[in-house]
Design a protein around this motif. Structure first.
Motif, PDB file in Angstrom:
ATOM      1  N   GLU A  23       0.855  -1.191   0.000  1.00  0.00           N
ATOM      2  CA  GLU A  23       0.000   0.000   0.000  1.00  0.00           C
ATOM      3  C   GLU A  23       0.894   1.244   0.000  1.00  0.00           C
ATOM      4  O   GLU A  23       2.023   1.209   0.490  1.00  0.00           O
ATOM      5  N   PRO A  24       0.390   2.371  -0.502  1.00  0.00           N
ATOM      6  CA  PRO A  24       1.176   3.618  -0.449  1.00  0.00           C
ATOM      7  C   PRO A  24       1.470   4.015   0.997  1.00  0.00           C
ATOM      8  O   PRO A  24       0.725   3.669   1.912  1.00  0.00           O
ATOM      9  N   PHE A  25       2.568   4.759   1.174  1.00  0.00           N
ATOM     10  CA  PHE A  25       2.902   5.268   2.508  1.00  0.00           C
ATOM     11  C   PHE A  25       1.747   6.105   3.052  1.00  0.00           C
ATOM     12  O   PHE A  25       1.405   6.009   4.217  1.00  0.00           O
ATOM     13  N   LYS A  26       1.168   6.957   2.210  1.00  0.00           N
ATOM     14  CA  LYS A  26       0.053   7.823   2.605  1.00  0.00           C
ATOM     15  C   LYS A  26      -0.960   7.897   1.467  1.00  0.00           C
ATOM     16  O   LYS A  26      -0.594   7.872   0.298  1.00  0.00           O
ATOM     17  N   THR A  27      -2.234   7.999   1.841  1.00  0.00           N
ATOM     18  CA  THR A  27      -3.306   8.222   0.870  1.00  0.00           C
ATOM     19  C   THR A  27      -4.051   9.485   1.297  1.00  0.00           C
ATOM     20  O   THR A  27      -3.996   9.884   2.463  1.00  0.00           O
ATOM     21  N   PRO A  28      -4.745  10.132   0.361  1.00  0.00           N
ATOM     22  CA  PRO A  28      -5.455  11.367   0.715  1.00  0.00           C
ATOM     23  C   PRO A  28      -6.370  11.182   1.929  1.00  0.00           C
ATOM     24  O   PRO A  28      -7.086  10.194   2.033  1.00  0.00           O
ATOM     25  N   GLY A  29      -6.235  12.122   2.864  1.00  0.00           N
ATOM     26  CA  GLY A  29      -7.025  12.086   4.087  1.00  0.00           C
ATOM     27  C   GLY A  29      -6.292  11.493   5.272  1.00  0.00           C
ATOM     28  O   GLY A  29      -6.728  11.666   6.416  1.00  0.00           O
ATOM     29  N   ASP A  30      -5.178  10.799   5.033  1.00  0.00           N
ATOM     30  CA  ASP A  30      -4.411  10.208   6.134  1.00  0.00           C
ATOM     31  C   ASP A  30      -3.793  11.291   7.009  1.00  0.00           C
ATOM     32  O   ASP A  30      -3.370  12.347   6.519  1.00  0.00           O
ATOM     33  N   ALA A  31      -3.694  11.003   8.295  1.00  0.00           N
ATOM     34  CA  ALA A  31      -2.980  11.888   9.217  1.00  0.00           C
ATOM     35  C   ALA A  31      -1.480  11.751   8.954  1.00  0.00           C
ATOM     36  O   ALA A  31      -0.990  10.668   8.634  1.00  0.00           O
ATOM     37  N   VAL A  32      -0.766  12.868   9.089  1.00  0.00           N
ATOM     38  CA  VAL A  32       0.681  12.895   8.912  1.00  0.00           C
ATOM     39  C   VAL A  32       1.298  13.444  10.187  1.00  0.00           C
ATOM     40  O   VAL A  32       0.901  14.514  10.661  1.00  0.00           O
ATOM     41  N   ALA A  55       3.276  18.334  10.546  1.00  0.00           N
ATOM     42  CA  ALA A  55       2.143  17.447  10.822  1.00  0.00           C
ATOM     43  C   ALA A  55       0.896  18.019  10.165  1.00  0.00           C
ATOM     44  O   ALA A  55       0.803  19.221   9.935  1.00  0.00           O
ATOM     45  N   GLY A  56      -0.040  17.149   9.854  1.00  0.00           N
ATOM     46  CA  GLY A  56      -1.293  17.602   9.260  1.00  0.00           C
ATOM     47  C   GLY A  56      -2.049  16.457   8.627  1.00  0.00           C
ATOM     48  O   GLY A  56      -2.006  15.321   9.103  1.00  0.00           O
ATOM     49  N   ARG A  57      -2.715  16.761   7.525  1.00  0.00           N
ATOM     50  CA  ARG A  57      -3.516  15.777   6.790  1.00  0.00           C
ATOM     51  C   ARG A  57      -2.974  15.701   5.376  1.00  0.00           C
ATOM     52  O   ARG A  57      -2.748  16.721   4.728  1.00  0.00           O
ATOM     53  N   PHE A  58      -2.727  14.468   4.891  1.00  0.00           N
ATOM     54  CA  PHE A  58      -2.170  14.259   3.556  1.00  0.00           C
ATOM     55  C   PHE A  58      -3.217  14.577   2.501  1.00  0.00           C
ATOM     56  O   PHE A  58      -4.331  14.070   2.555  1.00  0.00           O
TER      57      PHE A  58
END
Length: 80
Positions: A23-32, A55-58
Motif C-alpha cells: 500500500e502507499p505510505f500515505k493516501t489522501p485524508g491520512d494523518a501525517v 504534521a497535518g492531513r495528507f
C-alpha cells in the motif's frame, strides 16, 4: 489552514510505496506526523526515504508513482 507543498531535495524516481505490491505510505485524508515516511526516492539503486517535517492531513501526490523527480519540485501536499 495552510497547504504545504513538499519538495524534493534530490533527483531520482519517486515511489509512493515501499514495495510494488504494498500500500502507499500515505493516501489522501491520512494523518501525517512529523517523521512519517511520505515516499522513497531512488537514485543510483539507493532508496532514500522522504519524511514529513510538518504534521497535518495528507492531500495527495502531485507526481505519479515511478516518475522522475527533480530537486525543488513539489511532489505532494499536506494540509496543516
Amino acid at each position: 489552514m495552510a497547504i504545504i507543498k513538499i519538495e524534493a531535495a534530490m533527483p531520482g524516481l519517486l515511489y509512493h510505496k515501499p514495495e510494488p505490491d504494498a500500500e502507499p505510505f500515505k493516501t489522501p485524508g491520512d494523518a501525517v506526523a512529523v517523521g512519517d515516511t511520505l515516499a522513497l526516492v531512488e537514485l543510483m539503486k539507493s532508496f532514500v526515504p522522504i519524511t514529513a517535517e510538518v504534521a497535518g492531513r495528507f492531500r495527495g501526490f502531485l507526481i505519479g508513482d515511478g516518475e522522475d523527480l527533480e530537486p525543488g519540485v513539489a511532489f505532494c501536499e499536506i494540509e496543516e
